[in-house]
Structure formats: C-alpha cells, structure tokens
Design an enzyme around this catalytic site. Sequence first.
Site, PDB file in Angstrom:
ATOM      1  CG  ASP A  45      -1.748  -1.316   1.496  1.00  0.00           C
ATOM      2  OD1 ASP A  45      -2.306  -1.673   0.365  1.00  0.00           O
ATOM      3  OD2 ASP A  45      -2.025  -1.199   2.527  1.00  0.00           O
ATOM      4  NE  ARG A  46      -0.222   8.061  -1.638  1.00  0.00           N
ATOM      5  CZ  ARG A  46      -1.195   9.242  -2.446  1.00  0.00           C
ATOM      6  NH1 ARG A  46      -2.586   8.985  -2.327  1.00  0.00           N
ATOM      7  NH2 ARG A  46      -0.653  10.629  -1.967  1.00  0.00           N
TER       8      ARG A  46
END
Length: 180
Positions: A45-46
Amino acid sequence: MARLILFNKPFDVLSQFTDARSPSPRATLSDYIDVPGVYPAGRLDRDSEGLLLLTDDGRLQSRISDPKYKTEKTYLVQVEREPDEAALAALRKGVMLKDGMTRPADVRRIEEPELWDRTPPVRFRKSVPDCWLELTIREGRNRQVRRMTAAVGHPTLRLVRWRIGDWSLEGIANGEWREA
C-alpha cells in the site's frame, strides 16, 4: 534467467509504474526504478513501506504473490498502545475480519527497530504510548496487517514489510534497490 529486484519502497509511493488516472501525479516505482520489463510481485500500500519484489518472470511473480503458496511475509509494525497477551494470542490464533478468518500469524513484541526516518513522521502523542511488533503472515489480503491489529484494538501507526520468503531488506536503504 529471471530478474529479481528487491526494492525498499518509501512511504507515499504507489506500487505501480504509472499514475495516469490521478489528476495530480503521485510518486510511483518509475521515480526509483529504471529497469525495463519488471513488474511487482504483489503490492504494498501507498501508506506502507519496505520490501517490494519486482521480477520479469511471470511464474516467479505468481509463486511470490499467490496465496496458495503461503509465502511468509514479515512486517515491523508500530501500533497504538501496548498489546496485552490476549491481543497477541488473538493474532496468533487468527482474527475475524469482514472477509473471513485470517490464518494464524506469528507475532512478538520487539524493541523499536533502527529504521530510516519516515516523511512525514508518525504523529507522536504523549498521552498514547506505542509499541513495535514483528508480525508474520502467510496470506496477503488487502490491508490485512492493518485490519488485524485494528481488530485486536491496536491500530497500526507505521507498517514496514521487512521480509518476503527468504528475501529481506537487510542492507537496502529507503528508496534504493538491488538485484537478488
């Protein structure tokens, strides 16, 4: 011969090479890796950091990311408050999430690891202590570690993937990569 790249993905970087859909460009893998023909084996995930594997071999990519192979992924997780033994036992047993029961995780408290500074830093709160865990899972649901720690009452503040199978971040600086 297959190429395999170990990348220490910084916070706020997408696990893809382009961001064509965004009205305002965000950091992507292409800002760090200029190797043609490699693609991420799985996602990170970012708002998560750490080890991302990239390869040009579709079979290897599947072997790493497909849940049926149960590849171990180890995370260093900073959580709110100090989990008691019941919370750790729940993680070890498996946690019920909206999409079903997770497989049992290996988890232990650890001292704060020596990591790179994160930009922006995790918000410090005097009134809410935090704790670091080493957590190993053998599946890879969407935002699984964050959802597991939240389910036992300890939201994740910082998440760093340290190891996938036999590959680790050892010796790779944040934003850097090397070939395996």
